[in-house]
Design a protein around this motif. Structure first.
Motif, PDB file in Angstrom:
ATOM      1  N   THR A 168     -76.373 115.908 129.944  1.00  0.00           N
ATOM      2  CA  THR A 168     -76.389 117.366 129.922  1.00  0.00           C
ATOM      3  C   THR A 168     -77.173 117.938 131.099  1.00  0.00           C
ATOM      4  O   THR A 168     -76.889 119.041 131.546  1.00  0.00           O
ATOM      5  N   THR A 169     -78.150 117.201 131.614  1.00  0.00           N
ATOM      6  CA  THR A 169     -78.930 117.676 132.755  1.00  0.00           C
ATOM      7  C   THR A 169     -78.376 117.092 134.047  1.00  0.00           C
ATOM      8  O   THR A 169     -77.636 116.097 134.043  1.00  0.00           O
ATOM      9  N   HIS A 170     -78.768 117.707 135.150  1.00  0.00           N
ATOM     10  CA  HIS A 170     -78.336 117.208 136.455  1.00  0.00           C
ATOM     11  C   HIS A 170     -78.851 115.795 136.695  1.00  0.00           C
ATOM     12  O   HIS A 170     -78.113 114.921 137.187  1.00  0.00           O
TER      13      HIS A 170
ATOM     14  N   GLN B 157     -71.923 117.417 130.877  1.00  0.00           N
ATOM     15  CA  GLN B 157     -71.670 118.277 129.725  1.00  0.00           C
ATOM     16  C   GLN B 157     -72.108 119.717 129.940  1.00  0.00           C
ATOM     17  O   GLN B 157     -71.880 120.566 129.082  1.00  0.00           O
ATOM     18  N   SER B 158     -72.714 119.994 131.098  1.00  0.00           N
ATOM     19  CA  SER B 158     -73.028 121.372 131.468  1.00  0.00           C
ATOM     20  C   SER B 158     -72.042 121.919 132.488  1.00  0.00           C
ATOM     21  O   SER B 158     -72.202 123.046 132.957  1.00  0.00           O
TER      22      SER B 158
ATOM     23  N   ARG C   2     -71.219 120.541 135.569  1.00  0.00           N
ATOM     24  CA  ARG C   2     -71.420 120.198 136.981  1.00  0.00           C
ATOM     25  C   ARG C   2     -70.378 119.167 137.407  1.00  0.00           C
ATOM     26  O   ARG C   2     -70.073 118.240 136.663  1.00  0.00           O
TER      27      ARG C   2
ATOM     28  N   THR D 267     -68.559 124.933 130.285  1.00  0.00           N
ATOM     29  CA  THR D 267     -68.050 123.618 130.682  1.00  0.00           C
ATOM     30  C   THR D 267     -66.530 123.611 130.672  1.00  0.00           C
ATOM     31  O   THR D 267     -65.886 123.054 131.575  1.00  0.00           O
TER      32      THR D 267
END
Length: 582
Positions: free
Chosen positions: A242-244, A275-276, A278, A336
């Motif tokens: 979920t995070t970079h 999941q964000s 990117r 997303t």
């Protein structure tokens, strides 16, 4: 039996050749639970359920595992059934909390060789395996682990990477694919005429340097032979991000799995999204570009067995198939979903692949996998429809606008707007949205600040307004949206008519908090009835809008009276004036 294929290059395969990029049904049965001491074990069947996406993407023939005789010594160990095809490698998928897990494998009591172990950057999913030059046939593999925690195995398989699709020396005429010079059927050529806007901007992409990718091994070959045919939608079950930072680590982990266990030239997917939303570059582009701006030619990938030629692979990190494991319940958040839709739209427009040729991994012929998961398949039609819309509207801004609203107690909404950047805007319209219904309430082509009073809303609660810009070529785009809340009055209300004064037609609005018998009449200045607008039972609670056409009446002042009868007599009686002008 073990032999080196380098010494026997022309030997005919005696069993069905295992293609490196084939996807078959593999076991998900979590049937083996092992500990450092006092463990119990059961066999892992070869085809009990469909495999997780990443395992299925490896292109293996499933094998059944059973406890090895070594297990009697207290060491967690298994032995396979006789392998179903010639193989140059072996892989298992499992879970454990011991990140120092080590393992070994041997074939038919031969020498032990170390397993490569790759963990997901998040969670406790791992893959362990090896590949090499030796060719194994008609025998059994035996594996053992050293660990200080329980180990659960989900699937096991063997593979043959001598003819991997992403290698320059690969034979292109594999089952399910066409030769380099062959013509694909019309539905797979990607040559469907699209209504292209030419202005779809992709999401920002983190290139391979961002996740410290290892170099491509060998020489990449072109993906288009000669056309780009399809787009494939995957999910990476067991690899969440979920995070970079998690996204960067997972790209590296998947490349490690694909290169060092499976033996591929590089990560199998062309693009990966976390999941964000990117976007990350997977495979290197054919010319070594690091940006999508130039629409770089793509290199052959390895993600759908028998269907890699001309097929652009996009993988969503996360797990979207609830039947797989309890934690596999992810769904795409709206931002997303938007990023995924824009990515596929850009690929569709730039590489000439129709949205009709977007498929989930499991929708390709012969791909017995649940990928990209039930939760993604549930929104698949919406995704394709969004892509079609973007191919018409584009996402490069036509301009910028601001829209504001203010609502009165009587249910009237006052709108105001201005254009912050006219850009390519030639005209605009404003829509009111109430639930599933929308209606255009204003249109214009003068790009100066404007305002409008809307008394036509019928809902009590939240409604929204959308301002769309239109280019000279007819391309429309949403420029601004704003919500307004209409209070629900607790009593009867009769509002001022609008517009006021009016030329020919005006609208009279009233609110009913409950059912009643409605009488709405218009009188002239002498008290004579000139129009009976409503007479009878009104069974719908909420705002009501009644048009009054005064075309045949002379100019002057008129009066409209609303009288509502309830069970105990007159519940409401109110009169307002209105003015007609010529």
């Amino acid at each position: 039996m073990r032999r080196s294929f380098m010494r026997h290059p022309a030997r005919t395969l005696r069993k069905k050749r295992l293609r490196a990029d084939s996807c078959r049904a593999l076991s998900l049965c979590m049937a083996v639970v092992l500990g450092w001491m006092g463990w119990t074990a059961a066999s892992v069947p070869a085809a009990a359920q469909q495999a997780s996406s990443l395992f299925a993407d490896l292109g293996t023939d499933a094998v059944t595992l059973a406890p090895s005789p070594l297990s009697k010594t207290g060491e967690p160990a298994w032995v396979t059934e006789p392998i179903p095809a010639e193989a140059t490698g072996f892989v298992v998928q499992g879970t454990t909390s011991d990140r120092n897990l080590t393992g070994w494998v041997r074939f038919e009591n031969g020498p032990w060789r170390a397993l490569r172990v790759v963990f997901s950057a998040t969670g406790d999913t791992f893959f362990a395996g090896f590949h090499g030059d030796d060719v194994f046939t008609a025998g059994r593999f035996e594996i053992r682990f050293e660990t200080r925690a329980a180990v659960r195995l989900a699937a096991a398989g063997v593979f043959d990477n001598r003819q991997d699709a992403d290698r320059g020396e690969a034979v292109e005429k594999r089952e399910g694919e066409r030769g380099d010079q062959g013509e694909a059927p019309p539905e797979e050529t990607g040559e469907v005429r699209l209504q292209k806007s030419g202005i779809i901007l992709p999401p920002f992409m983190y290139d391979r340097k961002a996740w410290n990718a290892d170099p491509f091994r060998g020489n990449p070959v072109a993906l288009a032979r000669p056309n780009y045919r399809n787009m494939a939608f995957h999910h990476a079950a067991g690899f969440w991000a979920t995070t970079h930072e998690e996204g960067l680590e997972q790209l590296k982990a998947i490349q490690n799995l694909h290169q060092n266990i499976r033996g591929w030239s590089d990560i199998g997917y062309h693009f990966v999204l976390d999941q964000s939303g990117r976007l990350y570059q997977g495979r290197p582009f054919l010319r070594g570009d690091a940006s999508l701006d130039s629409v770089p030619p793509l290199a052959m990938g390895a993600h759908v067995g028998g269907h890699n030629t001309g097929n652009i692979g996009v993988c969503m990190l996360g797990c979207y198939h609830p039947p797989y494991i309890a934690r596999c319940i992810d769904t795409l958040a709206p931002p997303t979903f938007d990023s995924l839709a824009v990515t596929f739209s850009f690929l569709s427009e730039s590489y000439g692949v129709s949205p009709d040729n977007l498929r989930g991994h499991g929708q390709f012929p012969g791909a017995a996998t649940s990928c990209p998961g039930e939760n993604n398949l549930a929104i698949f039609d919406d995704l394709v429809e969004r892509i079609r819309t973007l191919l018409v509207t584009g996402n490069a801004p036509l301009g910028r606008a601001a829209l504001a609203v203010r609502s009165d107690e009587d249910g009237v909404v006052h709108l105001s707007w201005e254009f912050l950047d006219a850009g390519n805007i030639a005209g605009y319209r404003i829509e009111r949205v109430e639930g599933p219904a929308s209606v255009v309430i204003f249109e214009g082509d003068q790009l100066h600040p404007g305002d409008f009073t809307d008394g036509g809303a019928t809902w009590s609660g939240q409604i929204s307004y959308r301002l769309y810009g239109r280019s000279a070529s007819g391309r429309e785009q949403l420029l601004a949206t704003v919500a307004a809340t209409l209070e629900r009055p607790e009593r009867h209300v009769l509002t001022e008519n609008y517009p006021e004064p009016f030329f020919h037609t005006s609208t009279i609005r009233y609110y009913l908090p409950r059912d009643g018998i409605v009488h709405l009449t218009v009188f002239d200045a002498l008290g004579r009835s000139v129009a009976n607008l409503a007479e009878g039972a009104a069974e719908s609670e909420g705002w009501h809008h009644i048009p009054f056409d005064a075309t045949r009446l002379p100019s002057g002042t008129y009066f409209y009276r609303l009288r509502i009868e309830g069970f105990s007599g007159t519940a409401y009686d109110q009169t307002h004036s209105l003015v007609r002008i010529r």
